[in-house]
Design a protein around this motif. Structure first.
Motif, PDB file in Angstrom:
ATOM      1  N   VAL A 100       0.692  -1.191   0.153  1.00 30.85           N
ATOM      2  CA  VAL A 100      -0.083   0.139  -0.174  1.00 30.85           C
ATOM      3  C   VAL A 100       0.808   1.152  -0.211  1.00 30.85           C
ATOM      4  CG1 VAL A 100      -0.318   0.307   2.429  1.00 30.85           C
ATOM      5  CG2 VAL A 100      -2.158   1.187   0.994  1.00 30.85           C
ATOM      6  N   SER A 101       0.251   2.312  -0.631  1.00 31.42           N
ATOM      7  CA  SER A 101       1.205   3.568  -0.902  1.00 31.42           C
ATOM      8  C   SER A 101       0.117   4.495  -0.940  1.00 31.42           C
ATOM      9  CB  SER A 101       2.296   3.294  -1.750  1.00 31.42           C
ATOM     10  OG  SER A 101       1.432   3.482  -3.143  1.00 31.42           O
ATOM     11  N   ASN A 102       0.419   5.696  -0.550  1.00 34.24           N
ATOM     12  CA  ASN A 102      -0.412   6.934  -0.560  1.00 34.24           C
ATOM     13  C   ASN A 102       0.300   8.230  -1.057  1.00 34.24           C
ATOM     14  OD1 ASN A 102       1.036   7.428   1.993  1.00 34.24           O
ATOM     15  ND2 ASN A 102      -0.416   9.137   2.427  1.00 34.24           N
ATOM     16  N   GLN A 103      -0.606   9.087  -2.097  1.00 36.45           N
ATOM     17  CA  GLN A 103      -0.106  10.323  -2.398  1.00 36.45           C
ATOM     18  C   GLN A 103      -1.252  10.996  -2.055  1.00 36.45           C
ATOM     19  OE1 GLN A 103       0.300   9.747  -6.708  1.00 36.45           O
ATOM     20  NE2 GLN A 103       2.212   8.669  -6.518  1.00 36.45           N
ATOM     21  N   GLY A 104      -1.038  12.004  -1.005  1.00 32.23           N
ATOM     22  CA  GLY A 104      -2.068  12.873  -0.334  1.00 32.23           C
ATOM     23  C   GLY A 104      -3.285  11.997   0.140  1.00 32.23           C
ATOM     24  N   ASN A 105      -4.377  11.963  -0.169  1.00 27.79           N
ATOM     25  CA  ASN A 105      -5.583  11.208   0.157  1.00 27.79           C
ATOM     26  C   ASN A 105      -5.899  10.166  -0.745  1.00 27.79           C
ATOM     27  OD1 ASN A 105      -5.589  12.495   2.833  1.00 27.79           O
ATOM     28  ND2 ASN A 105      -7.631  12.981   2.658  1.00 27.79           N
ATOM     29  N   ILE A 106      -4.831   9.850  -1.553  1.00 28.92           N
ATOM     30  CA  ILE A 106      -5.307   8.596  -2.505  1.00 28.92           C
ATOM     31  C   ILE A 106      -4.580   7.351  -2.070  1.00 28.92           C
ATOM     32  CG2 ILE A 106      -5.181   7.978  -4.932  1.00 28.92           C
ATOM     33  CD1 ILE A 106      -5.736  10.630  -5.521  1.00 28.92           C
ATOM     34  N   LEU A 107      -5.084   6.328  -1.793  1.00 30.21           N
ATOM     35  CA  LEU A 107      -4.561   5.086  -1.412  1.00 30.21           C
ATOM     36  C   LEU A 107      -4.507   4.276  -2.639  1.00 30.21           C
ATOM     37  CD1 LEU A 107      -5.942   4.245   2.011  1.00 30.21           C
ATOM     38  CD2 LEU A 107      -3.601   4.706   1.626  1.00 30.21           C
ATOM     39  N   GLU A 108      -3.057   3.630  -2.828  1.00 32.49           N
ATOM     40  CA  GLU A 108      -3.131   2.610  -3.938  1.00 32.49           C
ATOM     41  C   GLU A 108      -2.604   1.415  -3.369  1.00 32.49           C
ATOM     42  OE1 GLU A 108      -0.201   1.561  -7.859  1.00 32.49           O
ATOM     43  OE2 GLU A 108      -0.155   3.466  -6.761  1.00 32.49           O
ATOM     44  N   PHE A 109      -3.430   0.347  -3.604  1.00 32.09           N
ATOM     45  CA  PHE A 109      -3.333  -1.075  -3.078  1.00 32.09           C
ATOM     46  C   PHE A 109      -2.725  -2.038  -3.955  1.00 32.09           C
ATOM     47  CE2 PHE A 109      -6.521   0.964  -0.366  1.00 32.09           C
ATOM     48  CZ  PHE A 109      -6.110   0.641   0.848  1.00 32.09           C
ATOM     49  N   ALA A 110      -1.945  -3.032  -3.708  1.00 31.05           N
ATOM     50  CA  ALA A 110      -1.480  -4.208  -4.346  1.00 31.05           C
ATOM     51  C   ALA A 110      -1.913  -5.394  -3.704  1.00 31.05           C
ATOM     52  CB  ALA A 110      -0.157  -4.122  -4.744  1.00 31.05           C
ATOM     53  N   LEU A 111      -2.939  -6.037  -3.897  1.00 32.72           N
ATOM     54  CA  LEU A 111      -3.613  -6.958  -3.081  1.00 32.72           C
ATOM     55  C   LEU A 111      -3.801  -8.559  -3.591  1.00 32.72           C
ATOM     56  CD1 LEU A 111      -6.196  -4.937  -1.270  1.00 32.72           C
ATOM     57  CD2 LEU A 111      -4.106  -5.575  -0.200  1.00 32.72           C
ATOM     58  N   GLY A 112      -2.737  -8.625  -4.774  1.00 30.36           N
ATOM     59  CA  GLY A 112      -2.644  -9.973  -5.312  1.00 30.36           C
ATOM     60  C   GLY A 112      -3.731  -9.874  -6.538  1.00 30.36           C
ATOM     61  N   TYR A 113      -4.454  -8.964  -6.852  1.00 28.76           N
ATOM     62  CA  TYR A 113      -5.241  -8.916  -8.071  1.00 28.76           C
ATOM     63  C   TYR A 113      -4.359  -8.776  -9.330  1.00 28.76           C
ATOM     64  CZ  TYR A 113      -9.077  -8.898  -4.899  1.00 28.76           C
ATOM     65  OH  TYR A 113     -10.110  -9.288  -3.883  1.00 28.76           O
ATOM     66  N   CYS A 153     -12.617   2.031   7.042  1.00 26.97           N
ATOM     67  CA  CYS A 153     -11.775   0.743   7.339  1.00 26.97           C
ATOM     68  C   CYS A 153     -12.627  -0.455   6.941  1.00 26.97           C
ATOM     69  CB  CYS A 153     -11.819   0.862   8.773  1.00 26.97           C
ATOM     70  SG  CYS A 153     -10.427   1.724   9.643  1.00 26.97           S
ATOM     71  N   ALA A 154     -13.789  -0.189   6.925  1.00 31.65           N
ATOM     72  CA  ALA A 154     -14.703  -1.545   6.442  1.00 31.65           C
ATOM     73  C   ALA A 154     -14.516  -1.668   4.996  1.00 31.65           C
ATOM     74  CB  ALA A 154     -16.265  -1.279   6.697  1.00 31.65           C
ATOM     75  N   LYS A 155     -14.416  -0.417   4.098  1.00 28.83           N
ATOM     76  CA  LYS A 155     -14.252  -0.576   2.785  1.00 28.83           C
ATOM     77  C   LYS A 155     -13.017  -1.058   2.476  1.00 28.83           C
ATOM     78  CE  LYS A 155     -15.177   0.684  -1.472  1.00 28.83           C
ATOM     79  NZ  LYS A 155     -16.247  -0.087  -2.246  1.00 28.83           N
ATOM     80  N   ILE A 156     -11.885  -0.780   3.192  1.00 26.62           N
ATOM     81  CA  ILE A 156     -10.424  -1.340   2.859  1.00 26.62           C
ATOM     82  C   ILE A 156     -10.531  -2.624   3.276  1.00 26.62           C
ATOM     83  CG2 ILE A 156      -8.117  -1.092   3.671  1.00 26.62           C
ATOM     84  CD1 ILE A 156      -8.475   2.074   3.964  1.00 26.62           C
ATOM     85  N   ARG A 157     -10.973  -3.123   4.254  1.00 28.96           N
ATOM     86  CA  ARG A 157     -11.131  -4.454   4.524  1.00 28.96           C
ATOM     87  C   ARG A 157     -11.829  -5.346   3.606  1.00 28.96           C
ATOM     88  NH1 ARG A 157     -10.353  -6.886   9.966  1.00 28.96           N
ATOM     89  NH2 ARG A 157     -12.144  -8.131   9.446  1.00 28.96           N
ATOM     90  N   SER A 158     -12.913  -4.791   2.873  1.00 26.08           N
ATOM     91  CA  SER A 158     -13.513  -5.364   1.842  1.00 26.08           C
ATOM     92  C   SER A 158     -12.703  -5.745   0.658  1.00 26.08           C
ATOM     93  CB  SER A 158     -14.950  -4.624   1.484  1.00 26.08           C
ATOM     94  OG  SER A 158     -14.575  -3.506   0.664  1.00 26.08           O
ATOM     95  N   PHE A 159     -11.752  -5.051   0.277  1.00 24.16           N
ATOM     96  CA  PHE A 159     -10.868  -5.296  -0.863  1.00 24.16           C
ATOM     97  C   PHE A 159     -10.339  -6.827  -0.647  1.00 24.16           C
ATOM     98  CE2 PHE A 159     -10.038  -0.535  -1.037  1.00 24.16           C
ATOM     99  CZ  PHE A 159     -11.155  -0.355  -1.834  1.00 24.16           C
ATOM    100  N   ARG A 160      -9.965  -7.062   0.493  1.00 23.82           N
ATOM    101  CA  ARG A 160      -9.322  -8.361   0.602  1.00 23.82           C
ATOM    102  C   ARG A 160      -9.679  -8.839   2.454  1.00 23.82           C
ATOM    103  NH1 ARG A 160      -7.724 -12.525  -2.874  1.00 23.82           N
ATOM    104  NH2 ARG A 160      -6.265 -11.447  -3.835  1.00 23.82           N
ATOM    105  N   MET A 161     -10.814  -9.540   2.538  1.00 24.95           N
ATOM    106  CA  MET A 161     -11.169  -9.889   3.724  1.00 24.95           C
ATOM    107  C   MET A 161     -10.152 -11.089   4.383  1.00 24.95           C
ATOM    108  SD  MET A 161     -13.865  -8.358   4.450  1.00 24.95           S
ATOM    109  CE  MET A 161     -14.498  -9.362   6.122  1.00 24.95           C
ATOM    110  N   PRO A 162      -9.817 -11.013   5.543  1.00 25.58           N
ATOM    111  CA  PRO A 162      -9.049 -11.778   6.243  1.00 25.58           C
ATOM    112  C   PRO A 162      -9.698 -13.390   5.976  1.00 25.58           C
ATOM    113  CG  PRO A 162      -9.524 -10.133   7.775  1.00 25.58           C
ATOM    114  CD  PRO A 162     -10.430  -9.849   6.596  1.00 25.58           C
ATOM    115  N   GLU A 163      -8.797 -14.183   5.651  1.00 28.45           N
ATOM    116  CA  GLU A 163      -9.278 -15.662   5.488  1.00 28.45           C
ATOM    117  C   GLU A 163      -8.774 -16.504   6.454  1.00 28.45           C
ATOM    118  OE1 GLU A 163      -7.522 -18.305   4.015  1.00 28.45           O
ATOM    119  OE2 GLU A 163      -5.908 -17.298   3.615  1.00 28.45           O
ATOM    120  N   PRO A 164      -9.488 -17.731   6.931  1.00 29.33           N
ATOM    121  CA  PRO A 164      -9.114 -18.634   8.107  1.00 29.33           C
ATOM    122  C   PRO A 164      -7.970 -19.401   7.670  1.00 29.33           C
ATOM    123  CG  PRO A 164     -11.110 -19.209   7.130  1.00 29.33           C
ATOM    124  CD  PRO A 164     -10.934 -18.127   6.627  1.00 29.33           C
ATOM    125  N   TYR A 165      -7.505 -20.068   6.393  1.00 29.38           N
ATOM    126  CA  TYR A 165      -6.875 -20.998   6.093  1.00 29.38           C
ATOM    127  C   TYR A 165      -5.237 -20.433   6.174  1.00 29.38           C
ATOM    128  CZ  TYR A 165     -11.167 -23.293   5.080  1.00 29.38           C
ATOM    129  OH  TYR A 165     -12.290 -23.720   5.261  1.00 29.38           O
TER     130      TYR A 165
END
Length: 188
Positions: A100-113, A153-165
């Motif tokens: 994750v990185s930010n430029q001002g108030n824009i967050l950029e995620f790399a989450l395996g997609y 926080c809920a929106k950010i978590r929805s990008f890649r929810m924690p999985e139990p395995y």
């Protein structure tokens, strides 16, 4: 009567609270917030203390009045705490290649997609990202509005929810995921 609704709220130094026609406005060093209060609840501001009472003459049913009593007291208390101290949430990204990185108030995620995910944050939220070697990337969010912070926080978590395995995903700092053993533990 709601047990939470009965509790008074102390107004800290540097915070001003006004109530005008069912709209409570709280101003403080961290910002300004407003909340509309239902007509079945009376707000009293006296001697640096905010108290809430149920209006018995209101046409709303009794159970709804009691629910509103506790709800609006909690919302106004969150506003008072938010403008005086502020709220802070920390998230961490657990997974190989998650960044994750930010430029001002824009967050950029790399989450395996196959594509990066961009999220524009509102101006009321301050963001900081940390990416240190041999540690999970972290996102630190700060705001005076607790509701808005929770939604983000809920929106950010929805990008890649924690999985139990494998325990991968976007987690709150210190959150423990209950792990499952998977196929190898099934009965033969």
């Amino acid at each position: 009567m709601s047990r939470i609704g009965k509790l008074p709220i102390n107004i800290p130094a540097g915070v001003t609270v006004t109530c005008d026609k069912g709209v409570v406005t709280v101003k403080g060093p961290k910002g300004e917030l407003t909340q509309k209060v239902d007509s079945s609840i009376k707000v009293k501001i006296e001697n640096g203390i905010i108290s809430f009472e149920i209006d018995e003459n209101s046409p709303v049913n009794v159970k709804q009045k009691q629910a509103f009593h506790g709800l609006y007291r909690a919302l106004v208390n969150n506003m008072v705490v938010g403008v005086s101290e502020g709220f802070k949430k920390e998230l961490e990204l657990v997974g190989v290649g998650y960044r994750v990185s930010n430029q001002g108030n824009i967050l950029e995620f790399a989450l395996g997609y196959t594509h990066p995910i961009f999220l524009q944050l509102p101006a009321e939220v301050k963001v900081e990202t940390k990416s240190e070697r041999n540690q999970n990337p972290q996102i630190i969010l700060e705001s005076c509005d607790k509701q808005l912070l929770g939604l983000i926080c809920a929106k950010i978590r929805s990008f890649r929810m924690p999985e139990p395995y494998k325990g991968k995903g976007v987690l709150f700092k210190g959150e423990v995921i209950r792990r499952k053993s998977g196929k190898s533990a099934s009965a033969k």
